[in-house]
Design an enzyme around this catalytic site. Structure first.
Site, PDB file in Angstrom:
ATOM      1  N   SER A 184     -13.132   7.745   6.441  1.00  0.00           N
ATOM      2  CA  SER A 184     -12.138   6.874   7.073  1.00  0.00           C
ATOM      3  C   SER A 184     -11.104   7.630   7.900  1.00  0.00           C
ATOM      4  CB  SER A 184     -11.431   6.036   6.010  1.00  0.00           C
ATOM      5  OG  SER A 184     -10.735   6.855   5.100  1.00  0.00           O
ATOM      6  N   LYS A 203      -4.413   0.383   1.788  1.00  0.00           N
ATOM      7  CA  LYS A 203      -3.943   1.216   2.891  1.00  0.00           C
ATOM      8  C   LYS A 203      -2.772   0.566   3.627  1.00  0.00           C
ATOM      9  CE  LYS A 203      -8.421   3.471   3.677  1.00  0.00           C
ATOM     10  NZ  LYS A 203      -9.573   3.636   4.583  1.00  0.00           N
TER      11      LYS A 203
END
Length: 779
Positions: free
Chosen positions: A686, A729
């Site tokens: 990511s 996140k």
């Protein structure tokens, strides 16, 4: 003798080949075989056969000390002649040797030969009194005769050989070689050069051997008598049964058998189970109560009759009540609650539906185990939990055969009996930590237990009959699915339980943790109060976890310190916990977040990461140095993350002209990419677009705008691919006052699971290709 003469004699003395052997003491006058597997020893025998067929045989010293030389031998051995050499089919050599005389090694010679050679000395024996020797010989002959008479080990022909020998030395060596004694003891006969002492030692050894053989024979006689007694008792019992039948008496006259029959009438056994119990009762009635088999049979019958055959608790199918209980015990976890309520709804419409097999997967401390208790309470079923973490024996699940001493059913049957119903809620905790070894694989045994098509006829090794587990509500828990066998995953319904975000932790603390700790520490709301900001500060500065266990420990610590204050001063004013006085109870903060850039900088981009403790902000730093085009990464990165860095650099090299970068720059500079918090392992794809942005910033000399965080996987064509952990996140970005978040366009639906309070104040940019974000992140 002068030193010069001694050297001349040693040079003249013939060297003898040294043959080390294991587990054999070579004695003179004795013929014995030796198996050789080492190639160098094969060569030794071949060379000896070409020469005088004589070798020096020495026994290796076996020691448990790892520092002991493997080639170390006892100091005294025997010169032996080779009688016969046989090559076997497995590649080894069988050599037949005859002992000649005792020898000792003077010194070993250095040579190019693969085996050892040495100068040896023949050891001369010391003769004693002939009368004493004769007396010892007669005693030895008498003892050996008595041993032969009671021992099946020695053939009768050996006595003709032994008794024909008149030489005391030869007799002692032959008799000693036939004794079943340890190597160290037998070596004493080899090293003793005084014949009288050797004979004396042999007499003691023969007397000891005679006592051992005599005692062994007595034990065998006792065992044989016990077996005969049991056979006689069995025949008498058979006759007694026949007499009872003639007199019209019943086996139920035995009160214990009668009680078993009464219990059998009350239990709703299956036909197979009833037949097995009746057969065992018939066997039991023919046994003596004092027999060991009687206890085994009685225990088996007790287990069969005490299981809850056909016993079910009545489910409470009030959907509204179940939902209220689940909400009362747990905050959030909507996916899991919906699945439970769906099952209850189906069960309400179709009573004979099979129970689901759920597997709750999530980080520690998010409430997987306690959720199982709430499910059982909402359905009004019995609940039991057992951990399978570290389990290595398949018998823990399936049980042992009842023929083994102390055997019993496996854990599944044990806990069903403990619950007293056939439809409890059973939680299998930590299924991702099951082990396996030579005793079997417990995860394979669970395949039958957790398969709705098979567990209706689950067969425990102890019961040996089918037991229906299809109504049992099995709930498994795990921290990850990586170590769970694929076949097991295929049989369960995976429900992901993500870590809690900060707003959820605040609500859990206010609704559950703080009231529970205040009560457990003897306090009340009148004495202790937590402000919401204080709870947030505890979460951000004193804990780093996906669950709430560490948060509860910190709250408990504050409650204990408060209790100590009121224990010393009962009239103390109420204590209010806020962000300002928190450090007086918990000390300085324990968690330090990575500082994000507060201004536009060159080569520093801010990424978003998902860890076991939730979401986090991950700055990526890149610097260029004169070099040869090498790329270096630091920060304890995993293989996937390293590959993501390579992909980012390859994409930029392939697209250099598009971003106005000279291709030669990639070959004239080394790139160093660093991920701060180097002590923490990092992995995953990511950070791909974050690395690409930071590297592009350095090569294009364009600064990265501050206040922007991003996450997404980069491909070789520059496509931005979706990633996981979006909820966590974005929460981390909110916590660090990030104003703009760049996400893969494919992750747009994931925003629906993010609370509005978290999304407020953040601008979201969704992109499919890296080109779309370059102008937005670089100044």
């Amino acid at each position: 003798m002068t030193k010069k003469k001694k050297e001349i004699m040693e040079i003249a003395a013939p060297a003898m080949r040294i043959l080390p052997v294991d587990g054999i003491i070579p004695l003179p006058h004795v013929i014995f075989p030796v198996n050789l597997r080492e190639e160098k020893l094969h060569q030794l025998v071949q060379d000896a056969m070409k020469d005088d067929k004589t070798v020096g045989v020495f026994t290796r010293i076996l020691s448990e000390d790892p520092d002991t030389d493997d080639e170390a031998v006892y100091e005294i051995g025997a010169a032996c002649s080779i009688l016969k050499v046989i090559q076997t089919g497995d590649g080894s050599t069988r050599v037949l040797l005859r002992g000649l005389h005792r020898i000792a090694i003077d010194r070993e010679l250095e040579s190019d030969l693969p085996y050892r050679t040495a100068i040896v000395t023949k050891l001369e024996e010391v003769r004693g009194s002939k009368i004493k020797s004769e007396a010892y010989v007669r005693t030895i002959s008498e003892l050996f005769q008595r041993i032969i008479n009671i021992s099946p080990v020695f053939p009768e022909e050996i006595q003709d050989v032994i008794f024909a020998i008149e030489e005391p030395s030869k007799l002692s060596d032959l008799v000693a070689s036939s004794l079943n004694i340890r190597i160290q003891e037998k070596y004493q006969f080899l090293r003793e050069l005084n014949v009288l002492k050797r004979l004396e030692h042999l007499v003691k050894a023969l007397r000891k051997e005679y006592k051992i053989i005599e005692l062994n024979a007595r034990i065998n006689d006792n065992v044989s008598q016990e077996v005969n007694r049991q056979q006689r008792e069995f025949l008498l019992r058979e006759q007694l049964e026949a007499i009872k039948k003639e007199l019209g008496e019943s086996e139920d006259d035995d009160p214990e058998i009668h009680d078993i029959h009464q219990k059998l009438k009350k239990v709703r056994l299956t036909e197979e189970a009833r037949n097995a119990v009746e057969k065992e009762i018939e066997r039991l009635s023919m046994m003596s109560p004092f027999s060991s088999e009687y206890t085994v049979s009685k225990t088996y019958i007790d287990w069969m009759l005490e299981l809850p055959w056909g016993v079910f608790t009545e489910d409470n199918l009030d959907i509204g009540r179940a939902a209220a209980i689940l909400d009362e015990d747990h905050y959030g976890l909507e996916d899991v609650k919906d699945r439970i309520l769906e099952f209850l709804s189906v069960l309400k419409l179709k009573q004979d539906t099979k129970s689901p097999i759920l597997c709750l997967v999530g980080p520690p401390g998010v409430g997987k185990t306690s959720l199982g208790k709430s499910i059982a309470r909402s359905m009004q079923r019995k609940f039991i939990r057992f951990s399978v973490g570290g389990m290595r024996d398949e018998a823990e699940i399936r049980g042992h055969r009842k023929t083994y001493i102390g055997s019993m059913p496996g854990r599944i049957i044990q806990y069903v009996k403990k619950c007293g119903s056939q439809n409890p809620v059973i939680m299998l905790d930590e299924v991702d930590k099951i082990g396996n070894d030579f005793r079997g694989d417990p995860s394979s045994a669970l395949l039958e237990v957790l398969d709705p098509e098979q567990n209706k006829d689950f067969r425990d090794n102890y019961l040996e009959v089918a037991f229906d587990l299809s109504k049992v509500f099995f709930i498994a828990t795990a921290n990850s699915t990586h170590s769970i066998p694929p076949a097991l995953i295929d049989r369960v319904e995976i429900i992901r339980m993500p870590g809690y975000i900060t707003p959820e932790k605040v609500q859990i603390a206010r609704q559950f943790l703080i009231p529970r700790q205040i009560e457990q520490n003897g306090l009340s709301k009148k004495r202790l109060r937590f402000y919401p900001k204080a709870v947030e500060t505890i979460i951000d500065n004193y804990t780093m976890e996906a669950g709430v266990r560490a948060l509860e420990r910190e709250i408990a610590k504050i409650c204990r310190k408060t209790a100590r204050i009121f224990a010393g001063d009962a009239d103390h004013d109420r204590i209010n916990i806020s962000g300002k006085n928190l450090h007086t109870f918990l000390g300085p903060k324990k968690i330090f977040k990575d500082n994000i850039p507060e201004r536009d900088e060159l080569g520093i981009a801010t990424g978003l990461a998902y860890t076991q403790s939730g979401g986090d902000v991950l700055p990526v730093e890149v610097t260029l140095m004169p070099g040869k085009g090498r790329a270096k990464t630091t920060g304890q990165l995993g293989d996937v993350m390293k590959e993501s860095v390579e992909t980012a650099i390859s994409y930029l090299r392939a697209s250099a002209r598009k971003y106005h970068i000279e291709a030669v720059d990639f070959f004239d500079h080394d790139v160093h990419i660093h991920f701060p918090a180097a002590a923490i392992p990092k992995d995953g794809p990511s950070a791909g677009i974050t690395v690409t942005t930071a590297v592009l910033s350095c090569f294009s000399k364009r600064k990265v705008r501050h206040g922007i965080a991003m996450t997404g996987e980069i491909s070789l064509r520059g496509r931005i691919l979706p990633v996981g952990g979006i909820r966590e996140k974005i929460t981390a970005a909110k916590r660090m006052n990030i104003t703009t978040v760049i996400l893969p366009k494919a992750n747009k639906p994931d925003l629906e699971k993010v609370p509005e309070m978290v999304k407020s104040g953040i601008r979201f940019i969704f992109a499919e290709h890296f080109e779309e974000i370059v102008g937005k992140v670089l100044s």
